[in-house]
Design an enzyme around this catalytic site. Structure first.
Site, PDB file in Angstrom:
ATOM      1  N   THR A  17       0.827  -1.210   0.000  1.00 19.57           N
ATOM      2  CA  THR A  17       0.000   0.000   0.000  1.00 19.57           C
ATOM      3  C   THR A  17       0.863   1.262   0.000  1.00 19.57           C
ATOM      4  O   THR A  17       0.658   2.173  -0.822  1.00 19.57           O
ATOM      5  CB  THR A  17      -0.901   0.002   1.259  1.00 19.57           C
ATOM      6  N   ALA A  44      13.617   1.425 -10.384  1.00 16.83           N
ATOM      7  CA  ALA A  44      13.479  -0.014 -10.119  1.00 16.83           C
ATOM      8  C   ALA A  44      12.654  -0.268  -8.864  1.00 16.83           C
ATOM      9  O   ALA A  44      12.622   0.559  -7.949  1.00 16.83           O
ATOM     10  CB  ALA A  44      14.867  -0.642  -9.958  1.00 16.83           C
ATOM     11  N   GLU A 197      -7.263  -3.102  11.106  1.00 19.00           N
ATOM     12  CA  GLU A 197      -6.839  -4.357  10.500  1.00 19.00           C
ATOM     13  C   GLU A 197      -7.577  -5.535  11.131  1.00 19.00           C
ATOM     14  O   GLU A 197      -8.190  -5.389  12.194  1.00 19.00           O
ATOM     15  CB  GLU A 197      -5.333  -4.517  10.689  1.00 19.00           C
ATOM     16  N   ASP A 208       1.239   1.126  18.233  1.00 17.89           N
ATOM     17  CA  ASP A 208       1.545   1.937  17.056  1.00 17.89           C
ATOM     18  C   ASP A 208       1.830   3.384  17.481  1.00 17.89           C
ATOM     19  O   ASP A 208       2.819   3.991  17.063  1.00 17.89           O
ATOM     20  CB  ASP A 208       0.358   1.868  16.075  1.00 17.89           C
ATOM     21  N   LYS A 212       5.446   6.000  17.558  1.00 18.67           N
ATOM     22  CA  LYS A 212       5.534   7.371  17.051  1.00 18.67           C
ATOM     23  C   LYS A 212       5.991   8.327  18.164  1.00 18.67           C
ATOM     24  O   LYS A 212       6.770   9.252  17.924  1.00 18.67           O
ATOM     25  CB  LYS A 212       4.177   7.782  16.477  1.00 18.67           C
TER      26      LYS A 212
HETATM   27  N1  HSE Z   1      -2.667   1.926  11.828  1.00 20.56           N
HETATM   28  C1  HSE Z   1      -2.121   3.230  11.831  1.00 20.56           C
HETATM   29  C2  HSE Z   1      -3.184   4.229  12.226  1.00 20.56           C
HETATM   30  C3  HSE Z   1      -1.563   3.561  10.477  1.00 20.56           C
HETATM   31  O1  HSE Z   1      -4.314   3.839  12.463  1.00 20.56           O
HETATM   32  O2  HSE Z   1      -2.918   5.408  12.344  1.00 20.56           O
HETATM   33  C4  HSE Z   1      -0.268   4.244  10.475  1.00 20.56           C
HETATM   34  O3  HSE Z   1       0.580   3.860  11.498  1.00 20.56           O
END
Ligand code: HSE
Length: 442
Positions: A17, A44, A197, A208, A212
């Site tokens: 993606t 490439a 997901e 996640d 960050k």
């Molecule tokens: N799964 C993440 C989100 C996508 O929901 O923000 C990018 O890290």
């Protein structure tokens, strides 16, 4: 802008993606990119799904882009100037980036998992090889907050960075707040619409966002903060009742990544954490809806700034990666690579979560008998906690009631001890939830 090379060649490793979004932006905006910076060609791609990948590239007009299933072909090709790593994960990606940097190539990645663990190691290789490693897309997708912290705001001492940096959880909490749904229904809808997901663990448990926060803290506070140092709590415990009471108290519930510098200007420590928070409805972050992200940055010179936009998706993330490619290309053309490297010259400690002070909202189910409030009050007092507001919200069946309280600022460890003491009371049915409350704007 023609100083050195007249065309910069890019190789992408992994055309899923994000890699696909990057290829699309490079193809669709090739003319403006060339006019603004220099000609940049996707020379490439290395990807295992070769037939599907070929069809994708042809479809966006990149019929000349060479396709291989061996990423070494890109590293070994002396004509390729910039490697984009979009395979994700931490093992192969680490090998690819490390090999590309060692070959002297500039590297662009969106890989927060890898950077939050091994960012220091990879930036050290970039420094040694005097090349560039850029990662704008690793934090808040299309929002250029990495560049902002590294360059536009580089003249500041940062006080705090507070952000909605996970779109999945923001979508779920927005749904819960606006429709009155419970967590499970909002998650199911997020999955149906592609915002979550099939295995949503990393998003809903806060991992996640914690990655960050680790990356942002390292940049802002000049000290390497890794994923394991960021205290992290998910949103799975938030119920529709919490949403309802938050609304009554004048708060929105948001999943926030928080990074603060505390203590001495030239020393002190870092407070880095991810968890749901009740914030006043008039806080700028409270207005950020759906799957949007926003990052609120406070510096001692600029004061408060806020960056808002898409934190995920093929083209927004591709936008961030192409921005980095252009920056890397400019540095190559002007022969000035490695201007922008690791700035972790300090080694500030991260405050243990037990020591972090917050106000807390607590929801408790009690047996509706005489003396309940006195028993709760003494459990709080025994742990140095005073309540700002205590409200009996609703009857539950014949013999139970729900009590909601908001505390003054209290150490996390003291709050946990008080909740354990409250759980142990005969009059307590259960401690249903607790959520931190942030009154300040930073
Ligand atoms: N799964 C993440 C989100 C996508 O929901 O923000 C990018 O890290």
């Amino acid at each position: 802008m023609v100083v050195g090379k007249s065309e910069i060649k890019v190789g992408i490793v992994g055309l899923g993606t994000v890699g696909g979004g990057t290829a699309t932006v490079l193809a669709q905006n090739a003319d403006v990119i060339a006019a603004r910076a220099t000609a940049i060609r996707l020379a490439a791609v290395a990807d295992i799904a070769t037939e599907k990948t070929r069809a994708f590239l042809d479809n966006i007009g990149l019929t000349d882009t060479v396709l291989t299933d061996n990423w070494h072909d890109l590293i070994d090709n002396p004509d390729i100037d910039i490697i984009v790593e979009t395979i994700g994960g931490t093992n192969l990606a680490r090998e690819v980036i490390s090999a590309a940097l060692k070959a002297g190539k500039s590297v662009v990645t969106a890989n927060k998992d890898l950077l939050a663990l091994h960012g220091g190691e990879l930036l050290a290789i970039a420094e040694e090889k005097q090349t560039d490693l850029f990662f704008e897309a690793a934090v808040a997708g299309g929002i250029p907050v990495v560049q902002a912290v590294k360059e536009g705001l580089a003249g500041n001492r940062f006080k705090s960075i507070m952000g909605i940096v996970n779109g999945t959880t923001n979508f779920i909490l927005t749904k819960m707040s606006e429709t009155g749904e419970d967590f499970a229904d909002a998650l199911a809808e997020a999955q149906r619409l592609g915002y979550a997901e099939a295995d949503p663990t990393s998003d809903i448990e806060g991992y996640d966002a914690a990655r960050k926060v680790a990356i942002l803290s390292s940049m802002a506070f000049n000290s390497r903060v890794t994923f394991d140092m960021v205290a992290c709590e998910g949103i799975t415990h938030i119920s529709k009742w919490d949403m309802r009471y938050a609304d009554e108290f004048g708060y929105a519930i948001k999943m926030l990544g928080i990074a603060r510098h505390c203590g001495d200007q030239d020393g002190g420590y870092i407070d880095a954490r991810v968890h749901p928070v009740m914030i006043p409805k008039n806080h700028p972050l409270a207005t950020v809806r759906d799957s949007y992200n926003a990052v609120y940055v406070e510096g001692n010179a600029v004061e408060k700034t806020m960056f808002y936009g898409r934190g995920a998706g093929a083209l927004p993330t591709g936008s961030a990666i192409v921005g980095d490619i252009i920056q890397a290309a400019r540095n190559i053309v002007h022969n000035c690579k490695a201007r922008w490297g690791c700035t972790c010259y300090l080694n500030l400690p991260v405050l243990p979560i037990d020591e972090v002070e917050s106000k807390y909202y607590v929801r408790i189910c009690v047996y509706d008998t005489v003396g309940v409030l006195a028993a709760l009050a003494s459990a709080l007092t025994a742990n140095n906690i005073s309540a700002d507001a205590v409200i009996q919200k609703r009857k539950i069946g014949e013999d139970k009631a729900e009590i909601v309280l908001i505390t003054h600022k209290v150490r996390h460890a003291d709050m946990m001890a008080a909740l354990k003491a409250i759980s142990d009371l005969d009059c307590t049915c259960e401690v249903s939830d607790y959520i931190r409350v942030e009154e300040d704007e930073n």
